[in-house]
Design a protein around this motif. Structure first.
Motif, short mmCIF file in Angstrom:
data_model
loop_
_atom_site.label_atom_id
_atom_site.label_comp_id
_atom_site.label_asym_id
_atom_site.label_seq_id
_atom_site.Cartn_x
_atom_site.Cartn_y
_atom_site.Cartn_z
N ILE A 172 0.84 -1.20 0.00
CA ILE A 172 0.00 0.00 0.00
C ILE A 172 0.87 1.25 0.00
O ILE A 172 0.58 2.22 -0.72
N CYS A 173 1.92 1.24 0.79
CA CYS A 173 2.85 2.40 0.81
C CYS A 173 3.46 2.63 -0.55
O CYS A 173 3.58 3.79 -1.00
N GLN A 174 3.84 1.58 -1.22
CA GLN A 174 4.44 1.72 -2.55
C GLN A 174 3.41 2.16 -3.57
O GLN A 174 3.75 2.88 -4.52
N ALA A 175 2.15 1.81 -3.38
CA ALA A 175 1.09 2.23 -4.28
C ALA A 175 0.85 3.73 -4.20
O ALA A 175 0.34 4.33 -5.13
N ALA A 176 1.24 4.33 -3.09
CA ALA A 176 1.03 5.77 -2.90
C ALA A 176 2.12 6.61 -3.54
O ALA A 176 2.00 7.84 -3.58
#
Length: 247
Positions: free
Chosen positions: A242-246
């Motif tokens: 999720i962090c990388q998706a941001a």
């Protein structure tokens, strides 16, 4: 301030979950995470001491609006700062509903955080009956009114807003990207009427059953600057995705 300068922001809310073993797992797995987003983990207060902050910061899930005194069970913002917190969630729907916290109290907590250099992650959002009645903007607007009444533009600029549709928290339901964008756009427009520069720089997060498979689509919306993550923040691999998706 340009809209493009808003750094993506992802915060994990562990709620009343976790233990020292989970903290150790996160210390290891997030140590070298490559993400351009600002990452915060808000864990139960008794676990905060065990985090070894590498690529992420830590935050509290609640804070008192008072400095000190005979308030059994409360934690002041200065106590949280000593524990290493740079952030604190205020006004989460579970506290608004379960502990009866008013929007006025939430605003006082946010103001207290800012005064001590802690960034409040201020939660707003509507229950299902409000959504179905078509009163989302008036409901969320009243929550925002309390903030504007209590805080200056400069103080508001040092906050993060999290839009959480209550009907999508822990239910498996998720607002569609279009629904999320619609309310985020309303929130930014609300603050634009207060101060245009404030609105451009203010980071607005989406919270409500965000998972690795829907995060990228949600975060791609123009006014969605990241997420406040519940259940998926308890699984290191999911949270990292999720962090990388941001980015």
């Amino acid at each position: 301030m340009s809209i493009n300068l808003r750094k993506p922001f992802v915060a994990g809310n562990w709620k009343m979950n976790g233990n020292l073993a989970l903290v150790a797992e996160f210390n290891q797995k997030l140590a070298n995470v490559k993400a351009d987003s600002e990452i915060v983990i808000c864990a139960p207060s008794l676990l905060l001491h065990a985090f070894e902050t590498h690529s992420f910061a830590i935050g509290a899930q609640n804070v008192s609006h008072l400095n000190n005194g005979a308030h059994t069970g409360e934690l002041s913002v200065e106590m949280l700062k000593e524990a290493g917190c740079g952030y604190a969630i205020v006004g989460h729907s579970e506290r608004r509903e379960d502990q009866g916290e008013s929007s006025e109290l939430v605003a006082l907590k946010a103001k207290q955080c800012v005064s001590s250099g802690v960034v409040p992650i201020i939660c707003v959002g509507e229950p299902l009956e409000v959504r179905e009645a078509g009163d989302v903007e008036s409901f969320v607007g009243e929550q925002l009114d309390a903030l504007v009444s209590a805080m200056s533009v400069d103080e508001l600029s040092k906050t993060v807003i999290a839009y959480e549709p209550i009907w999508a928290i822990g239910t498996g339901k998720t607002a569609s990207p279009e629904q999320a964008q619609e309310v985020h756009e309303f929130i930014r427009g609300y603050f634009n009427k207060v101060d245009a520069q404030l609105a451009q720089g203010l980071r607005i997060l989406y919270g409500g059953s965000v998972k690795p498979d829907n995060a990228e689509t949600l975060f791609a919306q123009k006014d969605v600057d990241g997420g406040l993550i519940g259940g998926a923040s308890l699984k290191a691999e999911d949270f990292i995705s999720i962090c990388q998706a941001a980015n």
